[in-house]
Scaffold this motif. Structure first.
Motif: not given
Length: 640
Positions: A607-617
């Motif tokens: 289970v994975v939450v989110g799909a962000y452009a960079n590691i900071n987000e």
């Protein structure tokens, strides 16, 4: 196997299996009555299980538990164990804390879980995780032992629960004489015989709550003669008001008025290591001084309580003179407080039925929104002074053969008909000059007021009407059974108040009266792009179908394996995955993905939450999840 061991860094614990006790998790949809296969309940919650004694009859506990596990109302059943040379029961919760050796890869860790059909609950460090047994796993104690033998595993500990010693109970020096809270059949400092068990079950209620109540519950005691310097009251006072002088300066020192001090103490005297304690020692105290029969002051008193946060209003006064009955205005004033207080849930209002030996009760206590409290004795019989009538709600232990102990105002001169210590103590033996013997329906009423505070601690969302219903529903029938008609007695009401059962019912209602709201529109997702790795994405919370199953709306899209997310677990049970995904989506409003993989012929779901452009987000999302109690780690979607 009736014997088993737990290996820990503190040594080996040898266990023996109970021959009659088991742990059960029951469905919420089961009936209120205990099934016939349960003899009795011993613990309401141990490791998340209800510990019960099974009706074994001609079988053994293993076969009986297997039979019980097949019942529709039983979600999970487990054995109860005892450590060697101990009579304190132990239950394994089903979770196992596993530490792998350095260098063991994630894939190898998951293989160890797969071998015993475990599901991952959370990962704490790269080599430390928490797993949970499933229906296909061996029992958690045995599983932990098997894991311990693996060359991959450094340590595996089953999480266990047992009955702990309770240290929160009051140590006040007069506690042993507070028979109305817990009646052991005797008073330590007096040669009197009480009837064991005739009490309000307050100590048992404290144990059930695990506390002495909440300091967020406010009890307004409306009376005259409050000693606000008394050590059991002084640190609890908020928003005092005196309606005789219309100031917050409460009248003190007038020998004619001392009644309010003992009344308040019975409800909420502090647990401070000395003296006595009230039934709700942690509750806060709103002293309202200046009783009055006028409509104007009656309205002012009840409005003050409503506007200043009173949850409970305790009144040990009133009128039985037929010339002074409540008119329509006063009836409406009380009704308004019972409906408008507590932000619409209603103030819980209690009145004493009166001490006149009459066959009708205090006219204030006749109000339908009021809890009308009568008195019984330590022998479990009607106190002859306590007025009777159809409006009596419940009775509570008070004097009649032996009194209770309450706080005394510093200016209280006691009974003028007596000499010496007998002015304050029925037997002439002093228990301290800040206390005295007390009783009547004046004492019974604040005792029940404190119990109502414990109920609101257990479930702050109860309405005033529900509090009264629960008191009625959970009261103990005492006296002659023939005196009860349709469950009600003119002497005892619906019975003697039982704080333990009332608190248990308040807790039960909290569990079923505050369902998680259903989410509405699902969050929009980025446009899907064809990729070889499928994901499943539930869009709504489960909707109960009434038969123990759940219905989900599921959209199946493919996501690009790029960007960053927060992985919160790997699971083998897809039903658990659906519930978790729905919960995460509702709570955080972010896309949630389920990555399906196959290991040794078994499906695993990450289970994975989110799909962000960079590691900071993604790291910001990880912090949000951690604050909400979810353990997760930032993951490159290309690596999941």
């Amino acid at each position: 196997m009736d014997q088993i061991s737990i290996h820990s860094d503190k040594g080996e614990i040898k266990l023996r299996k109970s021959k009659a006790l088991v742990g059960l998790k029951m469905t919420q949809s089961r009936g209120l009555l205990e099934p016939d296969y349960i003899n009795k309940e011993l613990h309401q919650s141990l490791g998340g299980f209800k510990v019960v004694e099974l009706s074994i009859e001609d079988t053994n506990v293993n076969d009986k538990l297997d039979e019980v596990r097949g019942r529709d109302e039983v979600e999970v059943g487990t054995h109860v164990y005892y450590p060697e040379n101990s009579d304190r029961p132990l239950i394994a919760t089903g979770e196992i804390f596993i530490t792998y050796h350095e260098g063991v890869s994630d894939e190898e860790q998951m293989l160890a879980l797969d071998e015993y059909n475990l599901e991952l609950v959370e990962r704490r460090e790269p080599n430390v995780l928490v797993a949970r047994v499933t229906a296909n796993s061996p029992n958690p104690i045995k599983t932990a032992g098997l894991l311990q033998e693996s060359c991959l595993v450094k340590n595996a500990q089953p999480d266990i629960d047992t009955v702990l010693d309770q240290y929160f109970l009051p140590t006040d020096n007069l506690m042993g004489s507070m028979w109305h809270l817990q009646n052991n059949g005797f008073v330590p400092d007096a040669n009197v015989q009480l009837r064991r068990g005739i009490d309000a079950k307050v100590v048992a209620a404290w144990r059930k709550l695990g506390s002495l109540g909440s300091p967020n519950i406010n009890i307004a005691v409306v009376d005259n003669g409050f000693d606000l310097t008394h050590p059991d009251l002084k640190n609890k006072v908020i928003k005092p008001f005196d309606f005789w002088n219309n100031t917050p300066q409460v009248l003190q020192g007038d020998a004619r008025y001392t009644h309010g001090t003992p009344c308040a103490s019975v409800a909420l005297a502090a647990s401070n290591g000395v003296g006595m304690v009230g039934s709700a020692p942690n509750a806060r105290f709103i002293p309202i001084s200046g009783t009055s029969f006028t409509v104007r002051t009656t309205e002012s008193i009840f409005n003050y309580c409503v506007n200043n946060g009173a949850d409970i209003i305790s009144c040990s006064w009133g009128s039985t003179d037929r010339n002074y009955q409540l008119n329509a205005e006063k009836q409406q004033i009380i009704a308004n407080a019972a409906r408008r207080g507590r932000n619409g849930r209603g103030c819980v209002i209690l009145y004493a039925v009166g001490n006149d030996s009459l066959n009708y009760v205090n006219f204030y206590a006749q109000h339908p929104d009021v809890i009308a409290v009568g008195a019984c004795t330590s022998q479990g019989v009607h106190a002859p002074y306590s007025n009777t009538g159809m409006e009596v709600t419940v009775c509570a232990p008070s004097n009649g053969d032996w009194p209770i102990i309450a706080a005394r105002a510093w200016w209280d001169q006691g009974d003028p008909r007596e000499q010496g210590e007998r002015r304050y103590w029925i037997d002439g033996y002093s228990r301290g000059n800040q206390y005295k013997h007390f009783g009547g329906t004046s004492s019974a009423t604040p005792l029940v007021a404190g119990i109502c505070a414990l109920m609101l601690t257990a479930n702050p969302d109860l309405t005033a009407r529900e509090v009264k219903q629960i008191l009625i529903q959970t009261a103990d029938k005492i006296g002659n059974p023939g005196e009860y008609i349709n469950g009600h007695s003119r002497k005892y009401g619906y019975g003697m108040v039982n704080a333990e059962r009332a608190v248990a019912e308040a807790l039960r209602r909290r569990g079923i009266s505050t369902p998680t709201p259903m989410p509405t529109n699902p969050q929009p997702q980025p446009n899907p792009q064809p990729q070889p790795r499928p994901t499943t994405q539930p869009q709504t919370q489960p909707v109960s179908s009434g038969g123990g199953s759940s219905v989900f709306e599921v959209n199946v899209n493919q996501k690009p394996s790029s960007g960053w997310g927060v992985q919160v677990g790997v699971y083998s049970n897809y039903d658990n995955v659906l519930s978790l995904v729905a919960k995460l989506k509702q709570q955080f409003g972010q896309p949630v993905f389920v990555v399906v993989s196959n290991q040794n012929g078994r499906q695993l779901y990450k289970v994975v939450v989110g799909a962000y452009a960079n590691i900071n987000e993604a790291s910001i999302m990880q912090s949000r999840l951690a604050q909400a109690g979810y353990q997760g780690f930032v993951k490159n979607l290309a690596d999941v």
